[in-house]
Design a protein around this motif. Sequence first.
Motif, PDB file in Angstrom:
ATOM      1  N   THR A  29     -80.906  15.556  26.331  1.00  0.00           N
ATOM      2  CA  THR A  29     -81.996  15.732  27.696  1.00  0.00           C
ATOM      3  C   THR A  29     -82.970  14.992  27.047  1.00  0.00           C
ATOM      4  N   GLY A  50     -82.878  17.154  32.419  1.00  0.00           N
ATOM      5  CA  GLY A  50     -82.353  18.214  32.806  1.00  0.00           C
ATOM      6  C   GLY A  50     -83.553  19.319  33.346  1.00  0.00           C
ATOM      7  N   ASP A  51     -83.287  20.480  34.200  1.00  0.00           N
ATOM      8  CA  ASP A  51     -84.150  21.262  34.861  1.00  0.00           C
ATOM      9  C   ASP A  51     -84.724  22.054  33.550  1.00  0.00           C
ATOM     10  N   ASP A  90     -81.002  16.583  37.078  1.00  0.00           N
ATOM     11  CA  ASP A  90     -80.612  18.002  37.604  1.00  0.00           C
ATOM     12  C   ASP A  90     -81.206  17.960  39.017  1.00  0.00           C
ATOM     13  N   HIS A 144     -71.430  21.386  36.741  1.00  0.00           N
ATOM     14  CA  HIS A 144     -71.895  22.165  35.534  1.00  0.00           C
ATOM     15  C   HIS A 144     -71.609  23.600  35.918  1.00  0.00           C
ATOM     16  N   VAL A 187     -70.227  19.411  32.841  1.00  0.00           N
ATOM     17  CA  VAL A 187     -70.946  20.060  31.804  1.00  0.00           C
ATOM     18  C   VAL A 187     -70.228  21.551  31.834  1.00  0.00           C
ATOM     19  N   ILE A 210     -72.008  22.437  25.971  1.00  0.00           N
ATOM     20  CA  ILE A 210     -73.152  22.778  25.000  1.00  0.00           C
ATOM     21  C   ILE A 210     -72.631  24.225  24.842  1.00  0.00           C
ATOM     22  N   VAL A 222     -80.320  20.198  24.160  1.00  0.00           N
ATOM     23  CA  VAL A 222     -81.646  20.236  24.803  1.00  0.00           C
ATOM     24  C   VAL A 222     -82.413  19.683  23.661  1.00  0.00           C
TER      25      VAL A 222
END
Length: 271
Positions: A29, A50-51, A90, A144, A187, A210, A222
Motif C-alpha cells: 500500500t 488502500g482504504d 480501493d 477482495h 486479494v 495478505i 500495509v
Amino acid sequence: MSTEGKGRVMTTHKLLEMKRSGEKIAMLTAYDYTSAKIVNEAGIDIILVGDSAANVMAGHETTLPITIEQMIYHAQSVMRAVKNPLVVVDMPFGTYQGNSKAALSNAIRIMKESEADAVKMEGGMEIIESVERILSAGIPVMGHLGLTPQSIHKFGTYAVRARENEEAEKLVQDAIALENAGCFALVLEKIPASLGERVAKTLQIPVIGIGAGKHVDGQVLVMHDMLGLTNQFSPRFLRRYANLYDSYLDAFKQYVSDVKGNDFPNENEQY
Ligand code: KIV
C-alpha cells in the motif's frame, strides 16, 4: 482486461503472465507522494491505495469512514510519484454496494480524477452486479475476499475467516464468480493457507495474499505495518522490515532536546 500499451511498465496482462510463469507479485500500500516514490524505486509490481488509509493515515478504528474524495486525494498523490507499478485504488465503503449504477459512476470518478489504473472492491456474489457494470466500462477490477474489513460490523472480529467448510466453499464460489466476471486479480485476506493455495490453483488470474499463506501468486502488506510504524498491530502474518516507530521517536526526541538545549541550529545551519 489488459492495460498493455498505455505507458505504464506494469499492466494487468503482465500480471497474468507473471502468474503463468510462476514469478511472484509484490504489492504494497501507499497513500502519499513521498513514500510512493520510494516504493516505486524499490521495484514493486502493484501499489494499492488502500482504504486502510482510514486507519494508518487518519486514525479511524475501521476503514468505513473514509470518503471517495479522500481516496481520490491519496490516489492523486501516489500517481504523481510512480511510473512503473500498476496503481489500484480501493473503492470506499458505501460507493459500490447495492447500487451498480452509482458504483459505476463512483469508479469512473476515481479513474478520471486520480488517473489510477484499476479499482479494488470487497465482496463476492453480493456485489457482482456492480463489478460487472464497472468492468463493462473498461475499468479493471481487483476483487477482495476473506477478511473484508468494510464488513467488520457483520463479522464482529478481525479473526481468520473461512476456517469452516461452508464459508470456505462460498469463498471459492465467489472467487470463481469474480474471475468469470472479468476481474484481473484477487486479494485474499486472513484465511487458512490451504484455502489460499486452493483458490490460487483454481483461478487463472493472480491471487495476492495478505495472511493467506505462501502458495498464492503474490503478497500484499500495509506499508505502515511492514515498516513497524504501527507498533501495536502484530498479526501472525505480518513481517516487519523496519522498526520506524522507534526511529521516528528517537529522531523527534533528539530534535526537541536540540531545540530546547539551543544546540539547533548551529553556526553552519544558519544564514
Ligand atoms: O486497504 C488495504 O490496505 C487493503 C489491504 C489490506 C489488502 O485492502
